[in-house]
Write a protein that holds these residues in place. Sequence first.
Motif, mmCIF file in Angstrom:
data_model
loop_
_atom_site.group_PDB
_atom_site.id
_atom_site.type_symbol
_atom_site.label_atom_id
_atom_site.label_comp_id
_atom_site.label_asym_id
_atom_site.label_seq_id
_atom_site.Cartn_x
_atom_site.Cartn_y
_atom_site.Cartn_z
ATOM 1 N N MET A 39 33.612 45.821 72.118
ATOM 2 C CA MET A 39 34.957 46.342 71.912
ATOM 3 C C MET A 39 36.031 45.498 72.597
ATOM 4 S SD MET A 39 36.101 48.870 70.120
ATOM 5 C CE MET A 39 34.775 50.062 70.067
ATOM 6 N N VAL A 40 35.658 44.775 73.661
ATOM 7 C CA VAL A 40 36.656 43.990 74.398
ATOM 8 C C VAL A 40 37.187 42.821 73.572
ATOM 9 C CG1 VAL A 40 37.102 42.626 76.471
ATOM 10 C CG2 VAL A 40 35.706 44.691 76.623
ATOM 11 N N PRO A 41 36.339 41.908 73.077
ATOM 12 C CA PRO A 41 36.889 40.831 72.243
ATOM 13 C C PRO A 41 37.486 41.346 70.930
ATOM 14 C CG PRO A 41 34.483 40.769 72.224
ATOM 15 C CD PRO A 41 34.884 41.742 73.280
ATOM 16 N N ALA A 42 36.921 42.447 70.403
ATOM 17 C CA ALA A 42 37.483 43.016 69.179
ATOM 18 C C ALA A 42 38.909 43.482 69.405
ATOM 19 C CB ALA A 42 36.611 44.175 68.694
ATOM 20 N N THR A 43 39.133 44.121 70.542
ATOM 21 C CA THR A 43 40.483 44.593 70.867
ATOM 22 C C THR A 43 41.443 43.430 71.037
ATOM 23 O OG1 THR A 43 39.542 46.516 71.993
ATOM 24 C CG2 THR A 43 41.839 45.971 72.491
ATOM 25 N N GLN A 44 40.996 42.397 71.724
ATOM 26 C CA GLN A 44 41.849 41.223 71.924
ATOM 27 C C GLN A 44 42.248 40.601 70.593
ATOM 28 O OE1 GLN A 44 39.930 37.819 73.692
ATOM 29 N NE2 GLN A 44 41.816 37.125 74.687
ATOM 30 N N GLN A 45 41.296 40.486 69.684
ATOM 31 C CA GLN A 45 41.576 39.890 68.383
ATOM 32 C C GLN A 45 42.512 40.773 67.561
ATOM 33 O OE1 GLN A 45 40.655 36.849 67.177
ATOM 34 N NE2 GLN A 45 39.836 36.433 69.216
ATOM 35 N N LEU A 46 42.279 42.069 67.604
ATOM 36 C CA LEU A 46 43.115 42.980 66.811
ATOM 37 C C LEU A 46 44.545 43.030 67.329
ATOM 38 C CD1 LEU A 46 40.598 45.922 66.255
ATOM 39 C CD2 LEU A 46 41.570 44.446 64.488
ATOM 40 N N ILE A 47 44.706 43.122 68.644
ATOM 41 C CA ILE A 47 46.061 43.164 69.202
ATOM 42 C C ILE A 47 46.784 41.853 68.939
ATOM 43 C CG2 ILE A 47 47.408 43.283 71.335
ATOM 44 C CD1 ILE A 47 45.390 45.257 72.434
ATOM 45 N N GLY A 48 46.063 40.722 69.127
ATOM 46 C CA GLY A 48 46.678 39.422 68.913
ATOM 47 C C GLY A 48 47.009 39.148 67.451
ATOM 48 N N GLY A 49 46.147 39.626 66.543
ATOM 49 C CA GLY A 49 46.349 39.324 65.132
ATOM 50 C C GLY A 49 47.158 40.347 64.369
ATOM 51 N N LEU A 50 46.997 41.631 64.700
ATOM 52 C CA LEU A 50 47.648 42.684 63.935
ATOM 53 C C LEU A 50 48.656 43.496 64.738
ATOM 54 C CD1 LEU A 50 44.501 44.074 62.061
ATOM 55 C CD2 LEU A 50 46.176 42.420 61.207
ATOM 56 N N GLY A 51 48.568 43.421 66.064
ATOM 57 C CA GLY A 51 49.438 44.225 66.906
ATOM 58 C C GLY A 51 48.709 45.456 67.425
ATOM 59 N N TRP A 52 49.247 46.050 68.484
ATOM 60 C CA TRP A 52 48.535 47.147 69.142
ATOM 61 C C TRP A 52 48.500 48.421 68.301
ATOM 62 C CZ3 TRP A 52 51.100 51.665 70.320
ATOM 63 C CH2 TRP A 52 52.508 51.627 70.358
ATOM 64 N N ILE A 53 49.520 48.660 67.483
ATOM 65 C CA ILE A 53 49.522 49.872 66.640
ATOM 66 C C ILE A 53 48.406 49.793 65.604
ATOM 67 C CG2 ILE A 53 50.843 51.184 64.931
ATOM 68 C CD1 ILE A 53 53.376 50.422 66.420
ATOM 69 N N ALA A 54 48.275 48.648 64.959
ATOM 70 C CA ALA A 54 47.206 48.471 63.973
ATOM 71 C C ALA A 54 45.837 48.527 64.630
ATOM 72 C CB ALA A 54 47.394 47.149 63.232
ATOM 73 N N ALA A 55 45.732 47.983 65.842
ATOM 74 C CA ALA A 55 44.452 48.002 66.543
ATOM 75 C C ALA A 55 43.978 49.434 66.787
ATOM 76 C CB ALA A 55 44.570 47.250 67.865
ATOM 77 N N LEU A 56 44.876 50.289 67.248
ATOM 78 C CA LEU A 56 44.509 51.686 67.465
ATOM 79 C C LEU A 56 44.150 52.382 66.153
ATOM 80 C CD1 LEU A 56 47.168 52.768 70.128
ATOM 81 C CD2 LEU A 56 44.693 52.597 70.467
ATOM 82 N N SER A 57 44.841 52.039 65.074
ATOM 83 C CA SER A 57 44.545 52.636 63.770
ATOM 84 C C SER A 57 43.166 52.218 63.275
ATOM 85 C CB SER A 57 45.618 52.229 62.752
ATOM 86 O OG SER A 57 46.905 52.667 63.166
ATOM 87 N N VAL A 58 42.795 50.957 63.505
ATOM 88 C CA VAL A 58 41.458 50.487 63.129
ATOM 89 C C VAL A 58 40.390 51.248 63.908
ATOM 90 C CG1 VAL A 58 39.871 48.524 63.238
ATOM 91 C CG2 VAL A 58 42.198 48.193 62.402
ATOM 92 N N PHE A 59 40.619 51.437 65.197
ATOM 93 C CA PHE A 59 39.660 52.196 66.007
ATOM 94 C C PHE A 59 39.524 53.634 65.510
ATOM 95 C CE2 PHE A 59 40.592 49.303 69.878
ATOM 96 C CZ PHE A 59 39.715 48.359 69.374
ATOM 97 N N ALA A 60 40.618 54.208 65.047
ATOM 98 C CA ALA A 60 40.562 55.557 64.493
ATOM 99 C C ALA A 60 39.629 55.602 63.284
ATOM 100 C CB ALA A 60 41.966 56.023 64.108
#
Length: 398
Positions: free
Chosen positions: A151-172
């Motif tokens: 989850m750690v590198p996945a979060t870094q990639q999602l926040i960097g590529g899509l932004g933190w809002i999209a990252a939380l939505s993906v986790f949902a």
Amino acid sequence: MKALRSPLAAVLCGGVIVGLALGVRHVQGLFMLPMTGTRGWGREAFALAIALQNLVWGLAQPFTGMIADRWGARRVLAGGCLLYALGLYLMAHAATGVQLALSAGLLVGVALSGTTFSVVYGAISRIVPPQRRGWALGMAGAVGGVGQFAMVPATQQLIGGLGWIAALSVFALVLAFALPLAWPLDDRQDRVPERQPQSMTGAIREALSHKGFWLLNAGFLACGFQLAFIAGHFPAFLVDQGFGPHTGVAALAIIALANVAGTYLCGQLGGLYRRKYVLAGLYLVRSGALLAFALLPASTASVYVFAFVMGLTWLGTVPLTNGLVSQVFGVQYLATLFGFVFVGHQLGGFLGMWLGGAVFDATGSYDAMWLLSALVGLAAAALHWPIDDRAVARLRMA
């Protein structure tokens, strides 16, 4: 179909659910700076919401455990996954501190009580024979640790590529799609029979009258305090010290990776040695690492060494504590009783997360928190040592 109800399937699927649930929780600290920067909040607003999450998780855990013990873990896990998904989606769109507290705090807190240790470990302890219980709990924890690491590198990639809002939505979405994994954890059938059954009320009364139960609860507070403070504030602390954001990401990844081996080894050690002594040793190691890190100059090497040592002891306390509860009180109401013990853990989590933000906003530094974290660990080691870990008289006479 039979393979899906095997002990191995229960261990693997339970481990994956724990890994996803705790993995998202493990990386919450990576959202602090981008979220507070976007919303214009202070760190205490974010810290208070996550602290509330820890408190709600702990207070809800005994009741979630009661539901799982009475009606089965599978239903609780499925409901927990759906509630977690809803909480993350609303967290991503929270526009005020109150909305953040209700989503990340209240909803995710309740969801964690239905997707983590108490429910999963309780089900596994009933499905797996006693002689294999140490291995099963350690293996489930190790699988969960792999999920946290990923989850750690996945979060870094999602926040960097899509932004933190999209990252939380993906986790949902991920948590929603994890619902079928609850199927093998049906502990209503083929349970390991309790030697002397009792009512739930009787089990709770028995535990609350046992001095060791209270010592275990108080000692577990230190674990929650230390983990919540580090997971929630460590990335921001490193940025404050002049390290790049990638250092915090790497540190959390090291913690999660070391936790895989540490949790499995702790589960094994619990089958070889008295669990209360292993727990006391873990808290001493943690306190030593915290003091050394607080007092020595920070460097990239010291950050990574500290992360590795903490990772080895990160969640190893959980299978040991769960195993100690089942050893003393039996497994019939294990999810309920561990839920009560977990209240202490989450009270500590609330204090560690909230005080971290409050102390920083008041002093501009985390120095006091590092020292306090070490002190509570020393207290926990002292509290575990005198616990009477013999089975209660009801089981000894059966």
